[in-house]
Write a protein that holds these residues in place. Sequence first.
Motif, PDB file in Angstrom:
ATOM      1  N   ALA A 449       0.825  -1.212   0.000  1.00 56.73           N
ATOM      2  CA  ALA A 449       0.000   0.000   0.000  1.00 56.73           C
ATOM      3  C   ALA A 449       0.855   1.255   0.000  1.00 56.73           C
ATOM      4  CB  ALA A 449      -0.924  -0.015   1.222  1.00 56.73           C
ATOM      5  N   ARG A 450       1.955   1.227   0.746  1.00 59.32           N
ATOM      6  CA  ARG A 450       2.776   2.436   0.880  1.00 59.32           C
ATOM      7  C   ARG A 450       3.768   2.589  -0.260  1.00 59.32           C
ATOM      8  NH1 ARG A 450       5.398   6.002   0.362  1.00 59.32           N
ATOM      9  NH2 ARG A 450       6.414   7.437   1.826  1.00 59.32           N
ATOM     10  N   PHE A 451       4.401   1.515  -0.700  1.00 59.02           N
ATOM     11  CA  PHE A 451       5.494   1.627  -1.677  1.00 59.02           C
ATOM     12  C   PHE A 451       5.228   0.886  -2.988  1.00 59.02           C
ATOM     13  CE2 PHE A 451       7.562   1.419   2.605  1.00 59.02           C
ATOM     14  CZ  PHE A 451       7.884   2.761   2.693  1.00 59.02           C
ATOM     15  N   GLY A 452       4.055   0.227  -3.140  1.00 64.34           N
ATOM     16  CA  GLY A 452       3.847  -0.668  -4.268  1.00 64.34           C
ATOM     17  C   GLY A 452       3.495  -0.008  -5.578  1.00 64.34           C
ATOM     18  N   ARG A 453       3.242   1.317  -5.575  1.00 67.69           N
ATOM     19  CA  ARG A 453       2.890   1.978  -6.830  1.00 67.69           C
ATOM     20  C   ARG A 453       4.043   1.899  -7.829  1.00 67.69           C
ATOM     21  NH1 ARG A 453       1.119   5.105  -2.783  1.00 67.69           N
ATOM     22  NH2 ARG A 453       2.957   6.470  -2.887  1.00 67.69           N
ATOM     23  N   ARG A 454       3.698   1.778  -9.101  1.00 71.44           N
ATOM     24  CA  ARG A 454       4.685   1.716 -10.192  1.00 71.44           C
ATOM     25  C   ARG A 454       5.721   0.629  -9.922  1.00 71.44           C
ATOM     26  NH1 ARG A 454       7.768   5.940 -10.041  1.00 71.44           N
ATOM     27  NH2 ARG A 454       8.574   5.672 -12.152  1.00 71.44           N
ATOM     28  N   HIS A 455       5.236  -0.544  -9.554  1.00 71.39           N
ATOM     29  CA  HIS A 455       6.104  -1.716  -9.352  1.00 71.39           C
ATOM     30  C   HIS A 455       7.182  -1.437  -8.291  1.00 71.39           C
ATOM     31  CE1 HIS A 455       4.141  -3.254 -12.909  1.00 71.39           C
ATOM     32  NE2 HIS A 455       4.538  -2.210 -13.591  1.00 71.39           N
ATOM     33  N   PHE A 456       6.774  -0.807  -7.211  1.00 69.07           N
ATOM     34  CA  PHE A 456       7.653  -0.528  -6.073  1.00 69.07           C
ATOM     35  C   PHE A 456       8.802   0.429  -6.429  1.00 69.07           C
ATOM     36  CE2 PHE A 456       5.576  -4.381  -4.628  1.00 69.07           C
ATOM     37  CZ  PHE A 456       5.367  -4.125  -3.280  1.00 69.07           C
ATOM     38  N   MET A 457       8.629   1.242  -7.474  1.00 72.42           N
ATOM     39  CA  MET A 457       9.706   2.155  -7.860  1.00 72.42           C
ATOM     40  C   MET A 457       9.974   3.200  -6.771  1.00 72.42           C
ATOM     41  SD  MET A 457      11.266   1.348 -10.594  1.00 72.42           S
ATOM     42  CE  MET A 457      11.132  -0.316  -9.910  1.00 72.42           C
ATOM     43  N   ASP A 458       8.956   3.539  -5.982  1.00 76.51           N
ATOM     44  CA  ASP A 458       9.168   4.532  -4.919  1.00 76.51           C
ATOM     45  C   ASP A 458      10.108   4.006  -3.849  1.00 76.51           C
ATOM     46  OD1 ASP A 458       8.665   7.071  -3.714  1.00 76.51           O
ATOM     47  OD2 ASP A 458       7.355   6.091  -2.271  1.00 76.51           O
ATOM     48  N   MET A 459      10.329   2.695  -3.827  1.00 76.73           N
ATOM     49  CA  MET A 459      11.183   2.110  -2.801  1.00 76.73           C
ATOM     50  C   MET A 459      12.640   2.016  -3.234  1.00 76.73           C
ATOM     51  SD  MET A 459      10.274  -1.271  -0.614  1.00 76.73           S
ATOM     52  CE  MET A 459      11.276  -2.357  -1.616  1.00 76.73           C
ATOM     53  N   THR A 460      12.932   2.316  -4.512  1.00 84.21           N
ATOM     54  CA  THR A 460      14.311   2.171  -4.981  1.00 84.21           C
ATOM     55  C   THR A 460      15.167   3.386  -4.661  1.00 84.21           C
ATOM     56  OG1 THR A 460      13.786   3.080  -7.168  1.00 84.21           O
ATOM     57  CG2 THR A 460      13.546   0.699  -6.869  1.00 84.21           C
ATOM     58  N   ALA A 461      14.559   4.519  -4.317  1.00 78.71           N
ATOM     59  CA  ALA A 461      15.310   5.729  -3.976  1.00 78.71           C
ATOM     60  C   ALA A 461      15.158   6.004  -2.494  1.00 78.71           C
ATOM     61  CB  ALA A 461      14.805   6.923  -4.778  1.00 78.71           C
ATOM     62  N   VAL A 462      16.261   6.373  -1.833  1.00 80.51           N
ATOM     63  CA  VAL A 462      16.220   6.580  -0.391  1.00 80.51           C
ATOM     64  C   VAL A 462      16.050   8.039  -0.026  1.00 80.51           C
ATOM     65  CG1 VAL A 462      17.621   4.547   0.041  1.00 80.51           C
ATOM     66  CG2 VAL A 462      18.748   6.762  -0.212  1.00 80.51           C
ATOM     67  N   PHE A 463      15.914   8.915  -1.031  1.00 79.50           N
ATOM     68  CA  PHE A 463      15.680  10.329  -0.756  1.00 79.50           C
ATOM     69  C   PHE A 463      14.245  10.667  -1.133  1.00 79.50           C
ATOM     70  CE2 PHE A 463      17.690   9.789  -4.884  1.00 79.50           C
ATOM     71  CZ  PHE A 463      16.811  10.417  -5.748  1.00 79.50           C
ATOM     72  N   THR A 464      13.696  11.671  -0.471  1.00 80.47           N
ATOM     73  CA  THR A 464      12.329  12.096  -0.719  1.00 80.47           C
ATOM     74  C   THR A 464      12.345  13.314  -1.638  1.00 80.47           C
ATOM     75  OG1 THR A 464      11.651  11.332   1.469  1.00 80.47           O
ATOM     76  CG2 THR A 464      10.184  12.882   0.355  1.00 80.47           C
ATOM     77  N   ALA A 465      11.741  13.179  -2.808  1.00 79.11           N
ATOM     78  CA  ALA A 465      11.672  14.300  -3.743  1.00 79.11           C
ATOM     79  C   ALA A 465      10.467  15.163  -3.395  1.00 79.11           C
ATOM     80  CB  ALA A 465      11.557  13.785  -5.172  1.00 79.11           C
ATOM     81  N   PRO A 466      10.638  16.487  -3.271  1.00 73.52           N
ATOM     82  CA  PRO A 466       9.507  17.351  -2.955  1.00 73.52           C
ATOM     83  C   PRO A 466       8.501  17.357  -4.094  1.00 73.52           C
ATOM     84  CG  PRO A 466      11.420  18.670  -3.562  1.00 73.52           C
ATOM     85  CD  PRO A 466      11.887  17.244  -3.463  1.00 73.52           C
ATOM     86  N   PRO A 467       7.221  17.552  -3.787  1.00 71.22           N
ATOM     87  CA  PRO A 467       6.213  17.579  -4.867  1.00 71.22           C
ATOM     88  C   PRO A 467       6.411  18.822  -5.723  1.00 71.22           C
ATOM     89  CG  PRO A 467       5.240  18.221  -2.766  1.00 71.22           C
ATOM     90  CD  PRO A 467       6.632  17.759  -2.460  1.00 71.22           C
TER      91      PRO A 467
END
Length: 697
Positions: A449-467
């Motif tokens: 639910a938290r990181f699974g969008r776009r095949h877990f691509m949000d989990m491959t980067a350890v920095f948070t990009a601002p919107p």
Amino acid sequence: MNELSPVLVHHIVNTLGWRSLRPLQQEAVAPVMAGSDALLLAPTAGGKTEAAVFPLLSAMERGRWSGLSVLYVCPLKALLNNLLPRLEGYCGWVGRRVALWHGDVTSARRRAMLRDPPDVLLTTPESLEAMLVSVNVDHTRLFAGLRAVVVDEVHAFAGDDRGWHLLAVLERLSRVAGRPIQRVGLSATVGNPGELLEWLQGSGRGSRPAAVVAPALTASAASPPGEIELDYVGSVANAATIIAALHRGEKRLVFCDSRQLVEELGAALRARGVTTFLSHASLAVDERRRAEEAFASGRDCVIVSTSTLELGIDVGDLDRVIQINAPGTVAAFLQRLGRTGRRPGSARNCLFLALDLDSLVSAAALLLLWSRGHVEPVTAPPEPRHIVAQQVLGLSLQDHKIGSGLWGDAWNGLAPFDRSAAPIVAHLLEEGFLERDGEFLFVGPAAEARFGRRHFMDMTAVFTAPPEFTVLYGRQEIGRTDPMLLTEKLDGPRVLLLAGRNWKVTWIDWKRRRCFVEPSDLRGRARWFSPALTGASFDFTRACREVLLGADPPVALTRRAVTHLAEARENAPATVHPGGTVIRRDGTDTRWWTWAGFRANAVLAATLGGLTDEVQRVDDTWVRLRSDLTPQLWRSGTADAADRLTLPDVDERALRGLKFSEALPRRLAIGALAARLSDLTGAGQVLREPVRIDIDQ
């Protein structure tokens, strides 16, 4: 050059026209070809890439390596794009192939690489993570022949969480390959090269041969310091006027400390008829590339940039470097200074233009430290527990399921990814990020639910990009802007300043985060959200204090700089004293002027809780104390303070900036942030120094 491949030597001599290798390149051959881990140090444009690649290509030929054998990792996609043509040439000489894999590479190109892997792959840590967790990549087959990794700009990785991420991914890759992977780091000047190499070795430190190769640094230390000048200009408009008037006909690179300042200065230079290009992270890739290519081929022009051009991207042969205000570190200044003085007979040079008094003092302080040979040590952020959580989830995606008793082996015993992370794994199970099936663990619903969008691509980067919103003129992407500029109330049209040009907003697609614009003659605005920084260091802040007490850096000071430094010193006696730190009361406002840096002051505020103001605020230079403080209270409250230093309190809102913090036990997340906000050494030193108390009884 005799140790290198004969074919490679032939091309070095006849294609490149080199009579010999540079000292760094020559000294790197033996350890790199022998398989040792190595750290190769040289100033910008010092030939570090060739120092690593030539011996690795020779080892590839001698050892008959096949398949994907070498990874070349960079912190920026732009650096990889810039390196590709050069490495294609070097690899082609010996019949080997190189390819590029990052977020901008098309799916078709990636599929072709998977079918027929190159010998050398240029990539980023995030792309490596994505390959390991992707269901479309047979990582066991792809990385089976991996032998070595080159980490370019390794200091840029080691100083933040991307470094921990890189180390963890390299350990997982060595498990996939079934062998230790040789690690070769490339870096500009750092204050602790031996420690940086040990960090890069990961689980191999102490068990694998290692060498620091840095002959060029000894030579550069003995060379003339170059033409360094410090000026005070007072405003962006004045800075643009000076840049427009000075060094006409030359190629000038101007560094700024923010994207907003890049935009404002770029627009001001264009208004004065200067051929100007811009480069910063919120410009579209094509926009940046066009600017950098045009600048590289031009002469009488200026490019204004953030730190994106501080690293090794080639923008041609520069005449001048100009620094607006001051960079945050001496190391950054050395990188920028090294952009000049490459032509025979030319000297390294940098002109500092300070926009206000504080920036003038900061620039003088940085130059004072530089003149003493000070370079900041590169240290990895402490307590990377959130990266441990990310890595456990990444491993479960990579292997689909992991043994509940064996997961700690995946990182070859590298702390903190070893069995000491058991409380984090327990928390992941408790919160549903992981699930258990007998003796195996696998990704749970909370992680999906938290990181699974776009095949877990949000989990491959350890920095948070601002919107940010993408800004489009028709189909052409100009760049990205902060949503605050699109939501604030105003009268009249909404006009943005982006890529040095003014754009009127015509329509906003809120759902898709897109903003459509058209050119405008009205004056636009630029602004971006910046995450909270942890302030200046102890050494830098102390150098500012020295400047206010009268120390001048041994560089050229303009008459304006001398005049305004004198003004800053006239205003300083209440806050600085050669005999020690100062406590001063102004009305009900009582402050301790420590000049110790933000992290040390944060520790002091937490340690002296009974003496500090209830609504505590600290900055780089002071700590606010209680309004009724007396000398007696101070002496009793600080008598043993140096022996009971306390980590600072952490604002819960700050956890939002720590990616994956929700996958951690709250106490570990807060503890990680507190450790990163602390300078215990600096705080202890300040508490042991004399204090002058200037308060009315």
